[in-house]
Design an enzyme around this catalytic site. Structure first.
Site, PDB file in Angstrom:
ATOM      1  N   LYS A 122       1.147  -0.946   0.074  1.00 35.40           N
ATOM      2  CA  LYS A 122       0.053   0.177  -0.127  1.00 35.40           C
ATOM      3  C   LYS A 122       0.337   1.431  -0.621  1.00 35.40           C
ATOM      4  O   LYS A 122       0.071   1.912  -0.569  1.00 35.40           O
ATOM      5  CB  LYS A 122      -1.092  -0.053   1.043  1.00 35.40           C
ATOM      6  CG  LYS A 122      -2.036  -1.339   1.414  1.00 35.40           C
ATOM      7  CD  LYS A 122      -3.199  -0.479   2.717  1.00 35.40           C
ATOM      8  CE  LYS A 122      -2.065  -1.272   3.550  1.00 35.40           C
ATOM      9  NZ  LYS A 122      -1.780  -2.281   4.447  1.00 35.40           N
ATOM     10  N   ARG A 156     -10.307   0.063   8.304  1.00 38.60           N
ATOM     11  CA  ARG A 156      -9.622  -0.816   8.326  1.00 38.60           C
ATOM     12  C   ARG A 156     -11.009  -1.612   9.058  1.00 38.60           C
ATOM     13  O   ARG A 156     -10.457  -2.464   9.313  1.00 38.60           O
ATOM     14  CB  ARG A 156      -9.111  -0.723   8.933  1.00 38.60           C
ATOM     15  CG  ARG A 156      -7.252  -0.928   8.166  1.00 38.60           C
ATOM     16  CD  ARG A 156      -6.472  -0.627   9.717  1.00 38.60           C
ATOM     17  NE  ARG A 156      -5.198  -1.457   9.342  1.00 38.60           N
ATOM     18  CZ  ARG A 156      -3.577  -0.914   8.702  1.00 38.60           C
ATOM     19  NH1 ARG A 156      -3.416   0.324   8.922  1.00 38.60           N
ATOM     20  NH2 ARG A 156      -3.008  -1.908   8.688  1.00 38.60           N
ATOM     21  N   ARG A 215      11.581  -6.025   4.408  1.00 39.43           N
ATOM     22  CA  ARG A 215      10.824  -4.781   4.602  1.00 39.43           C
ATOM     23  C   ARG A 215      11.653  -3.654   5.888  1.00 39.43           C
ATOM     24  O   ARG A 215      12.151  -3.590   6.689  1.00 39.43           O
ATOM     25  CB  ARG A 215       9.380  -4.723   4.587  1.00 39.43           C
ATOM     26  CG  ARG A 215       8.721  -3.454   4.922  1.00 39.43           C
ATOM     27  CD  ARG A 215       7.546  -3.660   4.034  1.00 39.43           C
ATOM     28  NE  ARG A 215       6.682  -3.550   5.311  1.00 39.43           N
ATOM     29  CZ  ARG A 215       5.468  -2.978   5.712  1.00 39.43           C
ATOM     30  NH1 ARG A 215       5.013  -2.986   4.428  1.00 39.43           N
ATOM     31  NH2 ARG A 215       4.754  -2.534   7.247  1.00 39.43           N
ATOM     32  N   ARG A 239      10.657  -1.819  10.952  1.00 35.56           N
ATOM     33  CA  ARG A 239       9.235  -1.278  11.811  1.00 35.56           C
ATOM     34  C   ARG A 239       9.009  -2.488  13.204  1.00 35.56           C
ATOM     35  O   ARG A 239       9.608  -4.135  12.823  1.00 35.56           O
ATOM     36  CB  ARG A 239       7.820  -1.417  11.082  1.00 35.56           C
ATOM     37  CG  ARG A 239       7.940  -0.042  10.924  1.00 35.56           C
ATOM     38  CD  ARG A 239       6.697   0.120   9.939  1.00 35.56           C
ATOM     39  NE  ARG A 239       5.879  -0.657  10.514  1.00 35.56           N
ATOM     40  CZ  ARG A 239       4.040  -0.657   9.086  1.00 35.56           C
ATOM     41  NH1 ARG A 239       3.591  -0.284   8.398  1.00 35.56           N
ATOM     42  NH2 ARG A 239       3.167  -1.198  10.201  1.00 35.56           N
ATOM     43  N   ARG A 290      -1.077  -9.179  12.838  1.00 38.38           N
ATOM     44  CA  ARG A 290      -2.100  -8.569  12.108  1.00 38.38           C
ATOM     45  C   ARG A 290      -2.465  -8.771  11.108  1.00 38.38           C
ATOM     46  O   ARG A 290      -3.556  -8.345  10.480  1.00 38.38           O
ATOM     47  CB  ARG A 290      -0.717  -7.414  11.210  1.00 38.38           C
ATOM     48  CG  ARG A 290       0.201  -6.461  12.414  1.00 38.38           C
ATOM     49  CD  ARG A 290       1.659  -6.559  12.095  1.00 38.38           C
ATOM     50  NE  ARG A 290       1.492  -4.974  10.853  1.00 38.38           N
ATOM     51  CZ  ARG A 290       2.808  -4.723   9.829  1.00 38.38           C
ATOM     52  NH1 ARG A 290       3.687  -5.512   9.786  1.00 38.38           N
ATOM     53  NH2 ARG A 290       2.439  -4.045   9.201  1.00 38.38           N
TER      54      ARG A 290
HETATM   55  P1  AMP Z   1      -0.016   0.325   9.148  1.00 39.87           P
HETATM   56  O1  AMP Z   1       1.251   1.236   8.748  1.00 39.87           O
HETATM   57  O2  AMP Z   1      -0.666   0.591   8.062  1.00 39.87           O
HETATM   58  O3  AMP Z   1       0.519  -1.477   8.666  1.00 39.87           O
HETATM   59  O4  AMP Z   1       0.045   0.211  10.723  1.00 39.87           O
HETATM   60  C1  AMP Z   1       0.649   0.514  11.558  1.00 39.87           C
HETATM   61  C2  AMP Z   1      -0.286  -0.633  12.640  1.00 39.87           C
HETATM   62  O5  AMP Z   1      -1.101   1.115  12.980  1.00 39.87           O
HETATM   63  C3  AMP Z   1      -1.843  -1.333  12.500  1.00 39.87           C
HETATM   64  O6  AMP Z   1      -1.195  -2.572  12.915  1.00 39.87           O
HETATM   65  C4  AMP Z   1      -2.499  -0.879  13.716  1.00 39.87           C
HETATM   66  O7  AMP Z   1      -2.185  -1.036  14.989  1.00 39.87           O
HETATM   67  C5  AMP Z   1      -2.453   1.002  13.575  1.00 39.87           C
HETATM   68  N1  AMP Z   1      -3.226   1.249  12.149  1.00 39.87           N
HETATM   69  C6  AMP Z   1      -3.239   2.153  10.973  1.00 39.87           C
HETATM   70  N2  AMP Z   1      -4.431   2.055  10.648  1.00 39.87           N
HETATM   71  C7  AMP Z   1      -5.619   1.975  11.571  1.00 39.87           C
HETATM   72  C8  AMP Z   1      -6.666   2.226  11.438  1.00 39.87           C
HETATM   73  N3  AMP Z   1      -7.535   2.003  10.223  1.00 39.87           N
HETATM   74  N4  AMP Z   1      -7.484   1.767  12.357  1.00 39.87           N
HETATM   75  C9  AMP Z   1      -6.998   0.781  13.473  1.00 39.87           C
HETATM   76  N5  AMP Z   1      -5.828   0.676  14.222  1.00 39.87           N
HETATM   77  C10 AMP Z   1      -5.317   1.332  12.893  1.00 39.87           C
END
Ligand code: AMP
Length: 215
Positions: free
Chosen positions: A14, A89, A124, A159, A170
């Site tokens: 993404k 999400r 990554r 990360r 996840r």
């Molecule tokens: P990402 O960077 O998109 O992989 O997001 C990392 C983490 O942030 C996720 O595993 C969730 O813990 C939190 N997170 C990101 N976006 C959301 C969302 N829309 N709703 C709830 N938690 C989120």
């Protein structure tokens, strides 16, 4: 003006697609994960909670996310089009966005199978400053200078949640909480699925849709 949503399992690309699209179409990239990572640098109870949720691969409460997104979408820079990366999400988040009366032109569902996504986690690395994402295991995604961001020159980092153990949670969270929004957008006739393609193939498919060749 294009308002776009990207839905995909963790590590499906993404962030990478968002960066390519922003450069090509001059859109604003709204990564909720990046916004949360800024929030968790601050001291206090909320940052403790965010750290706990994010490092374990659980979702952050809808109320917090909705507040962050409302503030961000009210920013004037969103008027010329944006990409929502990592939002919505949950069905509740999608319904809330619907109520904001913002037109969503396209929703791309980047469907990558679990094994491929898991393998991508291993290599990554990402830029803590500009959010660019690289992968040391994928030829087309290796940074030009080892461990340095091509875009802004910052040092790249792994990360905390990019490991196989957290990936399992996840991924399960994605299946249980996020996949239901695919039908939500299918019913609105804005969804396009792109299945198991490489970075540039995925980008080409997205461009075809945005340029009106498909659809
Ligand atoms: P990402 O960077 O998109 O992989 O997001 C990392 C983490 O942030 C996720 O595993 C969730 O813990 C939190 N997170 C990101 N976006 C959301 C969302 N829309 N709703 C709830 N938690 C989120």
């Amino acid at each position: 003006m294009k308002n776009i949503i990207l839905i995909a399992p963790p590590a499906a690309g993404k962030g990478t697609q968002s960066n390519l699209l922003c450069e090509k179409y001059n859109l604003v990239h709204i990564s909720v994960g990046d916004l949360l990572r800024i929030e968790l640098q601050k001291d206090g109870e909320i940052s403790q909670y965010l750290k706990q949720q994010m490092e374990s691969g659980n979702l952050v409460k809808d109320e917090i996310i909705i507040e962050i997104i409302k503030n961000r979408l009210n920013n004037v820079d969103c008027k010329n089009g944006f990409i929502l990366d990592g939002f919505p999400r949950t069905i509740r988040q999608a319904e809330m966005l619907d109520k904001m009366n913002i037109i969503i032109n396209n929703v791309f569902y980047i469907n990558v199978d679990k094994e491929t996504a898991k393998n991508r986690i291993v290599g990554r690395i990402s830029c803590p400053k500009c959010g660019s994402v690289y992968n040391t295991e994928i030829e087309e995604s290796i940074p030009k200078v080892s461990n340095v961001c091509d875009r802004c020159g910052s040092l790249l980092q792994k990360r905390e949640d990019d490991n196989e153990l957290v990936f399992e949670n996840r991924y399960n969270t994605y299946v249980n909480e996020t996949q239901p929004i695919i039908d939500f957008y299918k019913n609105k006739n804005v969804l396009c699925e792109i299945k198991n393609l490489s970075k540039m193939e995925t980008f080409n498919e997205i461009q075809k849709v945005l340029n009106g060749d498909l659809w």
